[in-house]
Design a protein around this motif. Structure first.
Motif, PDB file in Angstrom:
ATOM      1  N   LYS A  99       0.853  -1.181   0.000  1.00 40.66           N
ATOM      2  CA  LYS A  99       0.000   0.000   0.000  1.00 40.66           C
ATOM      3  C   LYS A  99       0.887   1.229   0.000  1.00 40.66           C
ATOM      4  O   LYS A  99       2.000   1.211   0.509  1.00 40.66           O
ATOM      5  CB  LYS A  99      -0.894   0.015   1.245  1.00 40.66           C
ATOM      6  N   LYS A 100       0.373   2.316  -0.576  1.00 38.18           N
ATOM      7  CA  LYS A 100       1.131   3.549  -0.646  1.00 38.18           C
ATOM      8  C   LYS A 100       0.356   4.659   0.043  1.00 38.18           C
ATOM      9  O   LYS A 100      -0.865   4.613   0.128  1.00 38.18           O
ATOM     10  CB  LYS A 100       1.374   3.942  -2.104  1.00 38.18           C
ATOM     11  N   ASP A 101       1.087   5.670   0.507  1.00 35.10           N
ATOM     12  CA  ASP A 101       0.450   6.868   1.038  1.00 35.10           C
ATOM     13  C   ASP A 101      -0.346   7.508  -0.096  1.00 35.10           C
ATOM     14  O   ASP A 101       0.030   7.411  -1.263  1.00 35.10           O
ATOM     15  CB  ASP A 101       1.488   7.875   1.529  1.00 35.10           C
TER      16      ASP A 101
ATOM     17  N   ALA B 240      -0.318   4.927   4.366  1.00 33.47           N
ATOM     18  CA  ALA B 240      -0.610   3.548   3.979  1.00 33.47           C
ATOM     19  C   ALA B 240      -1.100   2.704   5.152  1.00 33.47           C
ATOM     20  O   ALA B 240      -1.933   1.819   4.974  1.00 33.47           O
ATOM     21  CB  ALA B 240       0.622   2.907   3.355  1.00 33.47           C
TER      22      ALA B 240
END
Length: 182
Positions: free
Chosen positions: A35-37, A74
């Motif tokens: 997951k990414k910010d 995230a």
């Protein structure tokens, strides 16, 4: 006869099971992705995560929801900012209080530490960024920067900074850089 009855039942089950297996396989592949910010625009911010009215300096003021932005890390926490309608506030308060800042995690703003909480924010003359508690007491005075090259200045926006894990909070063309404290 029994084989025919079994095939009438089993064939539809197999046909249903194939798409289900594909969905499940796709889901497990997505779970492996990191997951990414996410940078949040005004359209992403709802009253569920940012209040429509905020308390500051003994008064309640409406947030300009069209002028909000933030970061959704995230692992779940948020950092959110929004401009506030400061009509009714004294002119000395309006000078330094233009928006509301919420952070669920400690952050660094241009290298200065700020604990999680709710704050008033604003830029004053010379691109100085002020962070104050909800009582109006200044907590941080940070040298901000002015971005004359910004193509489209908006009242408030958050954008990814060139440095990984850093974000710029703009009010007009003035900005500060925000990072999650480690």
């Amino acid at each position: 006869m029994l084989a025919r009855k079994l095939s009438i039942v089993l064939v539809p089950l197999v046909l249903l099971a194939i798409p289900l297996c594909q969905v499940m396989a796709g889901g497990s592949a997505r779970q492996g992705e990191a997951k990414k910010d996410a940078v949040l625009k005004a359209a992403d911010i709802a009253p569920k995560i940012f209040p429509e009215k905020v308390f500051y300096g003994g008064q309640v003021g409406p947030v300009q929801m069209r002028n909000t932005g933030g970061i959704h890390f995230a692992d779940g926490p948020y950092v959110l900012a929004g401009l506030v309608d400061t009509a009714g506030y004294a002119s000395d308060v309006k000078e330094k209080y233009q928006g509301y800042f919420l952070t669920e995690v400690p952050v660094e703003i241009n290298g200065q530490s700020l604990r999680s909480g709710a704050y008033g924010i604003g830029f004053v003359a010379g691109s100085k960024f002020i962070v104050s508690d909800v009582g109006g007491n200044n907590l941080l005075e940070i040298a901000g920067e002015r971005d004359a090259q910004l193509k489209r200045a908006t009242p408030l926006q958050v954008v990814a900074a060139p440095e990984a894990g850093a974000y710029r909070l703009y009010i007009g063309r003035d900005f500060v850089t925000i990072k999650r404290a480690r």
